[in-house]
Scaffold this active site. Structure first.
Site, mmCIF file in Angstrom:
data_model
loop_
_atom_site.group_PDB
_atom_site.id
_atom_site.type_symbol
_atom_site.label_atom_id
_atom_site.label_comp_id
_atom_site.label_asym_id
_atom_site.label_seq_id
_atom_site.Cartn_x
_atom_site.Cartn_y
_atom_site.Cartn_z
ATOM 1 N N CYS A 84 53.722 45.748 44.796
ATOM 2 C CA CYS A 84 52.355 46.261 44.730
ATOM 3 C C CYS A 84 52.237 47.480 45.641
ATOM 4 O O CYS A 84 52.678 47.436 46.798
ATOM 5 C CB CYS A 84 51.374 45.172 45.163
ATOM 6 S SG CYS A 84 49.649 45.686 45.105
ATOM 7 N N HIS A 130 48.548 41.813 36.548
ATOM 8 C CA HIS A 130 48.546 42.209 37.961
ATOM 9 C C HIS A 130 47.383 43.159 38.250
ATOM 10 O O HIS A 130 46.644 42.978 39.222
ATOM 11 C CB HIS A 130 49.892 42.871 38.292
ATOM 12 C CG HIS A 130 50.014 43.376 39.688
ATOM 13 N ND1 HIS A 130 50.797 42.753 40.636
ATOM 14 C CD2 HIS A 130 49.460 44.454 40.313
ATOM 15 C CE1 HIS A 130 50.707 43.427 41.781
ATOM 16 N NE2 HIS A 130 49.908 44.468 41.606
ATOM 17 N N GLU A 131 47.216 44.161 37.398
ATOM 18 C CA GLU A 131 46.157 45.152 37.629
ATOM 19 C C GLU A 131 44.768 44.559 37.405
ATOM 20 O O GLU A 131 43.826 44.886 38.140
ATOM 21 C CB GLU A 131 46.375 46.393 36.762
ATOM 22 C CG GLU A 131 47.699 47.121 36.986
ATOM 23 C CD GLU A 131 48.014 47.457 38.439
ATOM 24 O OE1 GLU A 131 47.081 47.613 39.250
ATOM 25 O OE2 GLU A 131 49.210 47.563 38.771
ATOM 26 N N HIS A 181 43.591 42.904 40.469
ATOM 27 C CA HIS A 181 42.995 43.832 41.443
ATOM 28 C C HIS A 181 41.508 44.055 41.163
ATOM 29 O O HIS A 181 40.709 44.170 42.091
ATOM 30 C CB HIS A 181 43.708 45.185 41.428
ATOM 31 C CG HIS A 181 44.965 45.220 42.222
ATOM 32 N ND1 HIS A 181 44.996 45.056 43.591
ATOM 33 C CD2 HIS A 181 46.255 45.398 41.841
ATOM 34 C CE1 HIS A 181 46.237 45.139 44.014
ATOM 35 N NE2 HIS A 181 47.027 45.347 42.967
#
Length: 160
Positions: free
Chosen positions: A91, A133-134, A137
């Site tokens: 990351c 993953h994004e 966020h």
């Protein structure tokens, strides 16, 4: 355009939940271009707007085998998941750290593209992992949230 500053763990701003975008205009296009510039500069494959202190639901992705062009996802939502897979993830907000994370192997995601057109994307492998993953966020979740408290504590001490 310009390279933006990437927030680093344990910055609390990484925990902010991004807001959906209602109007895609020149301001949003400039943010997207700057996000790509930042991601390329940092040698990343994906970047969420919250990582550059912009609390909007924007993700940019590139440099993945399954893609033949840069990908922009605005207001992304995962509508279907199946299977499980694990992969070493890194990351940009947690430099020099990787961890094996278990995620859905296949996903279907709906979003708006750069031009505001609604898209539906069915994907698997690296692209699927990167999108998940994004999106994490955008909801204030980091890859370390998948790890044990002891591992988190060690990483927190290392990054302070």
């Amino acid at each position: 355009m310009s390279v933006l500053k990437i927030l680093k763990y344990p910055d609390d701003r990484l925990r902010i939940i991004a807001k959906p975008i209602s109007k895609i205009d020149t301001k949003i296009h400039n943010i997207i271009i700057n996000m790509f510039d930042t991601m390329y500069y940092e040698n990343g494959i994906g970047l969420a707007a919250t990582q550059v202190n912009i609390p909007l639901q924007i993700i940019v992705i590139d440099k993945i085998e399954e893609l033949n062009h840069p990908l922009v996802l605005i207001n992304p939502k995962i509508t279907k998941r199946s299977g499980l897979t694990s992969i070493q993830e890194g990351c940009l907000s947690i430099p020099n750290y990787q961890a094996e994370i278990s995620r859905s192997k296949k996903i279907t995601v709906t979003a708006l593209n750069y031009f505001g057109k609604r898209i539906k994307l069915k994907t698997s492998s690296t692209l699927s992992i990167c999108i998940q993953h994004e999106i994490d966020h955008l909801i204030g979740k980091l890859l370390i949230d998948y790890l044990s408290n002891l591992t988190n504590l060690k990483l927190l001490k290392k990054n302070k």
